[in-house]
Design a protein around this motif. Structure first.
Motif, PDB file in Angstrom:
ATOM      1  N   THR A   4       0.821  -1.207   0.000  1.00 47.00           N
ATOM      2  CA  THR A   4       0.000   0.000   0.000  1.00 47.00           C
ATOM      3  C   THR A   4       0.855   1.258   0.000  1.00 47.00           C
ATOM      4  OG1 THR A   4      -0.101  -0.076   2.422  1.00 47.00           O
ATOM      5  CG2 THR A   4      -1.877  -1.178   1.198  1.00 47.00           C
ATOM      6  N   ARG A   5       2.175   1.117   0.075  1.00 54.39           N
ATOM      7  CA  ARG A   5       3.055   2.280   0.029  1.00 54.39           C
ATOM      8  C   ARG A   5       3.004   2.930  -1.349  1.00 54.39           C
ATOM      9  NH1 ARG A   5       8.924   0.874   1.565  1.00 54.39           N
ATOM     10  NH2 ARG A   5       8.493  -0.917   0.234  1.00 54.39           N
ATOM     11  N   PRO A   6       3.219   4.261  -1.438  1.00 51.99           N
ATOM     12  CA  PRO A   6       3.224   4.921  -2.752  1.00 51.99           C
ATOM     13  C   PRO A   6       4.289   4.304  -3.652  1.00 51.99           C
ATOM     14  CG  PRO A   6       3.140   6.533  -0.980  1.00 51.99           C
ATOM     15  CD  PRO A   6       3.394   5.209  -0.329  1.00 51.99           C
ATOM     16  N   PRO A   7       3.922   3.966  -4.852  1.00 54.33           N
ATOM     17  CA  PRO A   7       4.884   3.314  -5.744  1.00 54.33           C
ATOM     18  C   PRO A   7       5.653   4.336  -6.576  1.00 54.33           C
ATOM     19  CG  PRO A   7       2.760   3.352  -6.788  1.00 54.33           C
ATOM     20  CD  PRO A   7       2.577   4.029  -5.440  1.00 54.33           C
ATOM     21  N   SER A   8       6.666   3.863  -7.210  1.00 51.04           N
ATOM     22  CA  SER A   8       7.284   4.608  -8.295  1.00 51.04           C
ATOM     23  C   SER A   8       6.865   3.936  -9.602  1.00 51.04           C
ATOM     24  CB  SER A   8       8.809   4.619  -8.168  1.00 51.04           C
ATOM     25  OG  SER A   8       9.327   3.307  -8.129  1.00 51.04           O
ATOM     26  N   ILE A   9       7.013   4.683 -10.686  1.00 53.35           N
ATOM     27  CA  ILE A   9       6.615   4.194 -12.010  1.00 53.35           C
ATOM     28  C   ILE A   9       7.860   3.949 -12.846  1.00 53.35           C
ATOM     29  CG2 ILE A   9       5.450   4.838 -14.172  1.00 53.35           C
ATOM     30  CD1 ILE A   9       3.461   6.435 -12.464  1.00 53.35           C
ATOM     31  N   VAL A  10       7.894   2.822 -13.526  1.00 48.27           N
ATOM     32  CA  VAL A  10       8.944   2.549 -14.507  1.00 48.27           C
ATOM     33  C   VAL A  10       8.342   2.737 -15.893  1.00 48.27           C
ATOM     34  CG1 VAL A  10      10.627   0.901 -15.387  1.00 48.27           C
ATOM     35  CG2 VAL A  10      10.019   0.888 -12.962  1.00 48.27           C
ATOM     36  N   TRP A  11       8.883   3.672 -16.623  1.00 45.97           N
ATOM     37  CA  TRP A  11       8.390   4.012 -17.963  1.00 45.97           C
ATOM     38  C   TRP A  11       9.259   3.303 -18.992  1.00 45.97           C
ATOM     39  CZ3 TRP A  11       9.207   9.583 -20.285  1.00 45.97           C
ATOM     40  CH2 TRP A  11       8.618   9.642 -21.562  1.00 45.97           C
ATOM     41  N   PHE A  12       8.695   2.279 -19.622  1.00 49.20           N
ATOM     42  CA  PHE A  12       9.398   1.547 -20.671  1.00 49.20           C
ATOM     43  C   PHE A  12       9.141   2.207 -22.024  1.00 49.20           C
ATOM     44  CE2 PHE A  12       9.242  -1.819 -17.461  1.00 49.20           C
ATOM     45  CZ  PHE A  12      10.490  -2.413 -17.607  1.00 49.20           C
ATOM     46  N   ARG A  13      10.191   2.248 -22.849  1.00 54.63           N
ATOM     47  CA  ARG A  13      10.057   2.715 -24.232  1.00 54.63           C
ATOM     48  C   ARG A  13      10.856   1.779 -25.126  1.00 54.63           C
ATOM     49  NH1 ARG A  13      11.614   8.934 -23.343  1.00 54.63           N
ATOM     50  NH2 ARG A  13      12.706   7.994 -21.580  1.00 54.63           N
ATOM     51  N   GLN A  14      11.957   2.240 -25.682  1.00 53.82           N
ATOM     52  CA  GLN A  14      12.822   1.368 -26.487  1.00 53.82           C
ATOM     53  C   GLN A  14      13.887   0.770 -25.570  1.00 53.82           C
ATOM     54  OE1 GLN A  14      12.234   4.528 -30.066  1.00 53.82           O
ATOM     55  NE2 GLN A  14      14.269   3.648 -29.865  1.00 53.82           N
ATOM     56  N   ASP A  15      13.441   0.097 -24.535  1.00 56.62           N
ATOM     57  CA  ASP A  15      14.315  -0.500 -23.522  1.00 56.62           C
ATOM     58  C   ASP A  15      13.584  -1.683 -22.895  1.00 56.62           C
ATOM     59  OD1 ASP A  15      12.382   0.953 -22.013  1.00 56.62           O
ATOM     60  OD2 ASP A  15      13.752   2.662 -21.919  1.00 56.62           O
ATOM     61  N   LEU A  16      13.079  -2.557 -23.780  1.00 53.63           N
ATOM     62  CA  LEU A  16      12.106  -3.580 -23.370  1.00 53.63           C
ATOM     63  C   LEU A  16      12.798  -4.835 -22.864  1.00 53.63           C
ATOM     64  CD1 LEU A  16       9.598  -3.041 -26.317  1.00 53.63           C
ATOM     65  CD2 LEU A  16       9.630  -1.950 -24.065  1.00 53.63           C
ATOM     66  N   ARG A  17      13.422  -4.677 -21.672  1.00 49.67           N
ATOM     67  CA  ARG A  17      14.144  -5.790 -21.051  1.00 49.67           C
ATOM     68  C   ARG A  17      14.098  -5.605 -19.544  1.00 49.67           C
ATOM     69  NH1 ARG A  17      18.070  -2.096 -22.944  1.00 49.67           N
ATOM     70  NH2 ARG A  17      19.450  -1.294 -21.303  1.00 49.67           N
ATOM     71  N   ILE A  18      14.464  -6.652 -18.814  1.00 45.05           N
ATOM     72  CA  ILE A  18      14.567  -6.532 -17.361  1.00 45.05           C
ATOM     73  C   ILE A  18      16.005  -6.709 -16.889  1.00 45.05           C
ATOM     74  CG2 ILE A  18      12.176  -7.246 -16.976  1.00 45.05           C
ATOM     75  CD1 ILE A  18      13.218 -10.000 -16.155  1.00 45.05           C
ATOM     76  N   ALA A  19      16.886  -7.292 -17.710  1.00 45.82           N
ATOM     77  CA  ALA A  19      18.300  -7.414 -17.367  1.00 45.82           C
ATOM     78  C   ALA A  19      19.035  -6.157 -17.815  1.00 45.82           C
ATOM     79  CB  ALA A  19      18.908  -8.647 -18.023  1.00 45.82           C
ATOM     80  N   ASP A  20      19.928  -5.664 -16.986  1.00 43.41           N
ATOM     81  CA  ASP A  20      20.694  -4.447 -17.263  1.00 43.41           C
ATOM     82  C   ASP A  20      19.767  -3.306 -17.681  1.00 43.41           C
ATOM     83  OD1 ASP A  20      23.100  -3.068 -17.208  1.00 43.41           O
ATOM     84  OD2 ASP A  20      23.438  -3.318 -19.348  1.00 43.41           O
ATOM     85  N   GLN A  21      18.679  -3.169 -16.963  1.00 36.33           N
ATOM     86  CA  GLN A  21      17.721  -2.084 -17.182  1.00 36.33           C
ATOM     87  C   GLN A  21      17.736  -1.229 -15.917  1.00 36.33           C
ATOM     88  OE1 GLN A  21      15.415  -0.012 -17.117  1.00 36.33           O
ATOM     89  NE2 GLN A  21      13.999  -0.098 -18.824  1.00 36.33           N
ATOM     90  N   ALA A  22      18.548  -0.154 -15.949  1.00 34.97           N
ATOM     91  CA  ALA A  22      18.841   0.599 -14.730  1.00 34.97           C
ATOM     92  C   ALA A  22      17.592   1.213 -14.107  1.00 34.97           C
ATOM     93  CB  ALA A  22      19.867   1.692 -15.036  1.00 34.97           C
ATOM     94  N   ALA A  23      16.639   1.665 -14.933  1.00 38.54           N
ATOM     95  CA  ALA A  23      15.416   2.271 -14.396  1.00 38.54           C
ATOM     96  C   ALA A  23      14.604   1.229 -13.625  1.00 38.54           C
ATOM     97  CB  ALA A  23      14.586   2.872 -15.530  1.00 38.54           C
ATOM     98  N   PHE A  24      14.483   0.039 -14.194  1.00 41.34           N
ATOM     99  CA  PHE A  24      13.720  -1.028 -13.548  1.00 41.34           C
ATOM    100  C   PHE A  24      14.427  -1.495 -12.274  1.00 41.34           C
ATOM    101  CE2 PHE A  24      12.494  -5.661 -13.465  1.00 41.34           C
ATOM    102  CZ  PHE A  24      11.187  -5.450 -13.070  1.00 41.34           C
ATOM    103  N   ALA A  25      15.754  -1.643 -12.346  1.00 39.79           N
ATOM    104  CA  ALA A  25      16.513  -2.104 -11.187  1.00 39.79           C
ATOM    105  C   ALA A  25      16.421  -1.105 -10.034  1.00 39.79           C
ATOM    106  CB  ALA A  25      17.964  -2.332 -11.570  1.00 39.79           C
ATOM    107  N   ARG A  26      16.543   0.186 -10.364  1.00 38.92           N
ATOM    108  CA  ARG A  26      16.492   1.206  -9.304  1.00 38.92           C
ATOM    109  C   ARG A  26      15.094   1.275  -8.673  1.00 38.92           C
ATOM    110  NH1 ARG A  26      18.957   6.024  -7.812  1.00 38.92           N
ATOM    111  NH2 ARG A  26      17.904   6.723  -5.915  1.00 38.92           N
TER     112      ARG A  26
END
Length: 459
Positions: A4-26
């Motif tokens: 229930t804590r406020p989330p952050s949003i990960v905005w995907f564009r031309q970076d459609l991966r989960i490995a070595d994806q700094a925005a998703f990892a952070r």
């Protein structure tokens, strides 16, 4: 997991991966998150993605959705202006922060600036080998020529080691409204012109597989990359374009391999193209140099007929026709042949490079805004770092020089029975079958016309 804590949003564009994806990892490290992709056909204006890219995007999003589902979450799909949709989503979930990878296309920079005025926007690196701000001349200005850019980039290589995909993710609630991917109609149906695209495997798994295959044969890349009849190129370009694999992962996988040097240089060209777009946001529409200002590009019915013949692979030049047919059938074209076909349109047919650029934009699965415009201006001789206009490729000579006979036989089957001494120039050897078109123009005549047109701009 949910929270229930406020989330952050990960905005995907031309970076459609989960490995070595700094925005998703952070974002995953910070706490609960919402992952979103916005199909934005408004912000890019005339540069919204073309048909071939839409085919790839459908499959790449399906792959990313499956990866996020395996981590217990989902990819929220929205459609509209990205800045508006992301702000609306942030209000829905009570988020104040959006993580994304930095993009360099002018419309994405504008969207990032607009969103950053409404929310906290955290931009991470990961689309290129290095942040363009780090690659500068001795006086601190950006480079306009590739050779010194490459030397400067090498001085700060290797890139940071690739990050692993998060093992666990804390997700925000899963009941958010979102579109169904199938409702976006990204796949052609009536007719399905993408049947030949099925040789591709979009998504992270497909990218890793393509990298592995390329790694096993990279030793001969420097020689084989120019031979259309061999599988000598990496075929990683669409995976890199859609961000299914990071440049850092590619670099660290290949850098120590024997023969990797020429490919790493090609990887650096991607960075250089993006750096040029940062300096010249209108590079896709305006000449980088006024060297050909006033050049009398052909227009009218005859030029239009020639342009259509070029798009359909009916020019009477086998190497050109093979390339254009490969493009239409597979959404991709061999790099050497891209240069030959582009040069033919601009210099043999004297048709404005921007028309060819637009055709490639719609037909290539890897049609990157910066690379497409920089490469076309390089061929046309209008770029800030380009071949001179008077350097006119001879398609017949290029075809023989780079052993394209097998390539032509595959893509121009009406010439399949010709021998190697005939297939590159079937008209000149009087071996052309009746169902193969006559050449639109002779090479010598085309060269003289192009040089005369160029000379007229200097008077």
């Amino acid at each position: 997991m949910s929270s229930t804590r406020p989330p952050s949003i990960v905005w995907f564009r031309q970076d459609l991966r989960i490995a070595d994806q700094a925005a998703f990892a952070r974002a995953a490290a910070d706490g609960p998150l919402v992952a979103v992709y916005v199909l934005d056909d408004e912000s890019p204006g005339d540069w919204r993605i073309g048909g071939a890219q839409r085919w790839w995007l459908h499959h790449s999003l399906a792959s990313l959705s499956a990866s996020l589902k395996a981590l217990g979450g989902r990819l929220v799909l929205r459609r509209g202006r990205a800045a508006d949709e992301l702000f609306r989503l942030a209000q829905e979930v009570g988020a104040a922060r959006v993580h994304c990878l930095a993009h360099y296309e002018p419309w994405w920079r504008a969207a990032e600036a607009e969103l950053g005025e409404r929310l906290e926007l955290v931009r991470h690196q990961g689309r290129l080998l290095a942040d363009p701000a780090r690659v500068r001349t001795g006086s601190g200005t950006p480079f306009r020529v590739f050779a010194p850019f490459w030397r400067a980039l090498q001085a700060i290589m290797p890139p940071a080691p690739p990050l692993p995909a998060p093992a666990e993710v804390l997700w925000h609630r899963q009941d958010l409204a979102g579109d169904d991917l199938r409702d976006w109609d990204l796949l052609p149906t009536k007719p399905d012109w993408a049947t030949g695209f099925r040789e591709w495997a979009p998504g992270e798994d497909g990218a890793r597989s393509a990298l592995h295959v390329f790694e096993t044969g990279i030793e001969d890349y420097g020689e084989r990359r120019n031979l259309p009849s061999t599988a000598g190129t990496s075929r990683l370009s669409p995976h890199l374009h859609f961000g299914e694999i990071s440049p850092s992962t590619v670099w660290h996988t290949l850098a120590e391999e024997r023969g990797a040097g020429p490919y790493l240089r090609e990887l650096a060209w991607r960075d250089f193209c993006s750096a040029l777009i940062l300096q010249f946001p209108d590079y896709a529409d305006a000449d980088g140099r006024a060297t050909l200002e006033g050049l009398p590009w052909r227009d009218g019915p005859e030029a239009q007929a020639d342009f259509i013949a070029w798009t359909r692979g009916r020019t009477g030049y086998p190497i050109v026709d093979a390339g254009m047919r490969q493009l239409w059938h597979t959404g991709w074209m061999h790099n050497r042949v891209r240069m030959i076909t582009a040069s033919f349109l601009v210099k043999h047919l004297l048709i404005d490079w921007r028309r060819g650029q637009r055709w490639f934009w719609d037909c290539l699965v890897d049609a990157d805004f910066s690379h497409n415009s920089v490469n076309w201006q390089w061929v046309a001789g209008t770029g800030v770092d380009s071949a001179p206009f008077y350097r006119i490729m001879a398609p017949l000579t290029q075809s023989a020089k780079f052993n394209a006979a097998g390539y032509i036989r595959h893509w121009v089957p009406e010439l399949a029975e010709l021998g190697d001494d005939q297939i590159h120039d079937p008209h000149g050897t009087r071996a052309a079958p009746a169902d193969y078109p006559a050449a639109l123009i002779g090479h010598r005549e085309a060269r003289e016309r192009a040089l005369a047109a160029s000379a007229s701009t200097r008077r």
